[in-house]
Design an enzyme around this catalytic site. Sequence first.
Site, short mmCIF file in Angstrom:
data_model
loop_
_atom_site.label_atom_id
_atom_site.label_comp_id
_atom_site.label_asym_id
_atom_site.label_seq_id
_atom_site.Cartn_x
_atom_site.Cartn_y
_atom_site.Cartn_z
N LYS A 86 0.80 -1.22 0.00
CA LYS A 86 0.00 0.00 0.00
C LYS A 86 0.84 1.28 0.00
O LYS A 86 0.42 2.30 -0.54
CB LYS A 86 -0.95 0.01 1.20
CG LYS A 86 -1.97 -1.12 1.20
CD LYS A 86 -3.06 -0.88 0.19
CE LYS A 86 -4.05 -2.04 0.10
NZ LYS A 86 -5.06 -1.88 -0.95
N GLU A 108 -9.99 6.51 2.39
CA GLU A 108 -10.81 5.45 2.94
C GLU A 108 -9.89 4.29 3.27
O GLU A 108 -8.79 4.20 2.72
CB GLU A 108 -11.85 4.99 1.92
CG GLU A 108 -11.39 3.90 0.93
CD GLU A 108 -10.31 4.34 -0.05
OE1 GLU A 108 -10.09 5.56 -0.20
OE2 GLU A 108 -9.65 3.45 -0.65
N SER A 380 1.70 -9.63 -1.01
CA SER A 380 1.30 -8.21 -0.91
C SER A 380 1.43 -7.63 0.48
O SER A 380 1.58 -6.42 0.63
CB SER A 380 -0.13 -8.02 -1.43
OG SER A 380 -1.03 -8.80 -0.69
C1 PLP Z 1 -1.92 -6.95 2.16
C2 PLP Z 1 -3.03 -6.59 1.22
N1 PLP Z 1 -3.12 -7.24 0.05
C3 PLP Z 1 -4.10 -6.95 -0.82
C4 PLP Z 1 -5.08 -6.02 -0.54
C5 PLP Z 1 -6.17 -5.81 -1.53
O1 PLP Z 1 -6.11 -4.61 -2.22
P1 PLP Z 1 -5.66 -4.56 -3.75
O2 PLP Z 1 -6.50 -5.55 -4.48
O3 PLP Z 1 -5.92 -3.17 -4.15
O4 PLP Z 1 -4.24 -4.91 -3.81
C6 PLP Z 1 -5.02 -5.32 0.66
C7 PLP Z 1 -6.03 -4.30 0.98
O5 PLP Z 1 -6.14 -3.77 2.02
C8 PLP Z 1 -3.97 -5.62 1.57
O6 PLP Z 1 -3.88 -4.99 2.74
#
Ligand code: PLP
Lengths: 411, 266
Positions: A86, A108, A380
């Site tokens: 993020k 948000e 992620s």
């Molecule tokens: C660690 C992590 N992965 C994935 C996501 C999903 O968001 P996005 O699909 O935009 O990557 C989030 C959202 O809060 C997240 O915290």
Amino acid sequence: MISTKFGKYGGQYVPEVLMPAISELTFAYEEYVTKNKDGFMDDFFTRLKDFGGRPTPLYKAERLSERYGREIYLKREDLLHGGAHKLNNALGQCLLAKYMGKERIIAETGAGQHGTATAMAASYLGLDCEIYMGKKDINRQRLNVFRMEINGARVNPVERGSGTLKEAINETMRDWSKSVDTTHYVIGSVVGPHPFPKMVRDFQSVISQEAREQIQTEVGRLPDSVVACAGGGSNAMGAFYNFLQDEGVKLIAVEAGGKGIESVSESKIAHHSASLVAGREGVLHGARTKILQDRDGQIVESHSISAGLDYAGVGPELAYLVDEGQIIPEIVKDEEAIKAFFLLSEMEGIIPALETSHALGYLENQMGEDLGEIVIVNLSGRGDKDVETVIEESHRLGVKHQTMERIERRI
Amino acid sequence: MSRIGVAFGEGPILIPYITAGDPSQESTIEYVEALVKGGAKIIELGLPFSEPIADGPIIQEAINRSLEAGMNPKKFFELVSLMNCNVPVVVMTYYNIIYQYGEVPVESFVTDAIKHGVDGMIIPDLPVEEAEEILKICEGREIDLIFIVAPTTRDQRIEKIMGKISGFVYVQARLGITGVQKDVSQSTYESLERLKGYDIPKAVGFGVSNANQAAEIVRSGADGVIAGSVFVDIIQRGDANAVQLLEDKARELVRGIDEGIENNKS
Ligand SMILES: Cc1ncc(COP(=O)(O)O)c(C=O)c1O
């Protein structure tokens, strides 16, 4: 001028009061981000390195590789400052706001990961920061609420509706329509009106820019597939973007299957958050995209154990690329994600975010089949924030796992 | 001239907003009758959407009540037919509702709207940039597409909007979302000033709740006063005499409008 659309998806479906701000932002995006005006992008990359800790490693998960009989590489966004991908976006947008002369940041948040990343970036750049967060999410992500507040942000609870991401976005848009003169809205994923989907993608594409180089250095060729979880789709777009040009690299976006998409939805409720797999074209939060909605076009409540995936829409570029056959959408259910959460924690010593666990669950479901020899999974985020939820939900769902047995003996 | 155009021909007018089906279809019929009796010359009826990003808390709650009571586009059109009211009806709804309706996206909605007696549409999440699809469908047909001019809308955008608009221009009186206010904002004067050269009725809304505001808005050159939250608030309180209160409120605002006209003459 850059197109506001991806095929028929995207666009700028926002109240007139926001249009001038959106035009101003579009102009800033084109100048600073796509043309590197005043060295903006250089500044951004330097800060990502110094403040964020980039580049993140591409790490070969030896035991997972053994388990699946192919090489599994993890792109370690969990090691980025804040513990998730993020920050790439939050830092990019806060910096852009600064270049644009805005003084106040609003955002948000669902899981609280985007909120914490924004709070960190705003504090680092000396900007005022307010975060809107659904009541339900506040309860299930308390730790992140404290982190935001510790970084000096104000967290405004949104009581309305289901109290999740969707309501938080509505409320942030309402704030923005009062405060557009002084305020920039740091949207948390590749969603919303143009230029957000493209801009957020550009900030996140540092993931695939690094990964593409790293894998070639490591194994001397491109991967056969890249797997990422998709809520709004920002980590997925970031992980896929620089591979879009490479034919033969499979791009797999894993959505939250929740309790399963086959379960019949009573009115107003979907038991999953799989907009790419089960959504229908429509307009939500400023963009035309694939949406979970009822026959009349009312947006339904989505479900996932992972707050960050619990959203009824998805980025318009993903909707477009799925239609074009360039991204393959898949689903992983709550229980499968929990199992993958335990698996990575035990086998590799990395506790993944519940969102990320969906991408990992896909490997387990497939046992790597069809993924080819070399697979990159975008890790992620890290899962410290989810530990409580995982224990509670495992208990509730009766997930059988040796870790749970040990924990249950303790409690 | 459209029925909306004719309505403005009578001089500055009152345009109340309420949400259809809040709390029931029957009550909406009664409420609309009361508003017309109180002097309303156009009725703006909300067709609820679950994500009303342009609306404040009062109208959000009305939308929830209406959705909970089962309001949907089909029932909305039936309701408009049943109302059989002798003033023009403008539907206010969000684009996804229009897009999802019927067999052919947008086309089906516009056709049924006209068939059931809807005279105009206000779509707060559809700026002119995204309106080509619906404009093409509305062309040459008896329905007006009303756009909003916000305090942030400046010269070039105003020109662009004025090239596409029909019926009247909705002058958003202040930044933010719908709700109840006590004063007339500076931006109302500024917007009306910017719109001076355009030959189309101008109606001011967002935050209008009393006769003084209505008078002041008319004095500033507006052709119409739009008031929503103040009526919806009466409905929300659910007093036994809500119908009478709505009529009284409409009458009060019309009195304000008339005062404004008097001042303008003198
Ligand atoms: C660690 C992590 N992965 C994935 C996501 C999903 O968001 P996005 O699909 O935009 O990557 C989030 C959202 O809060 C997240 O915290």
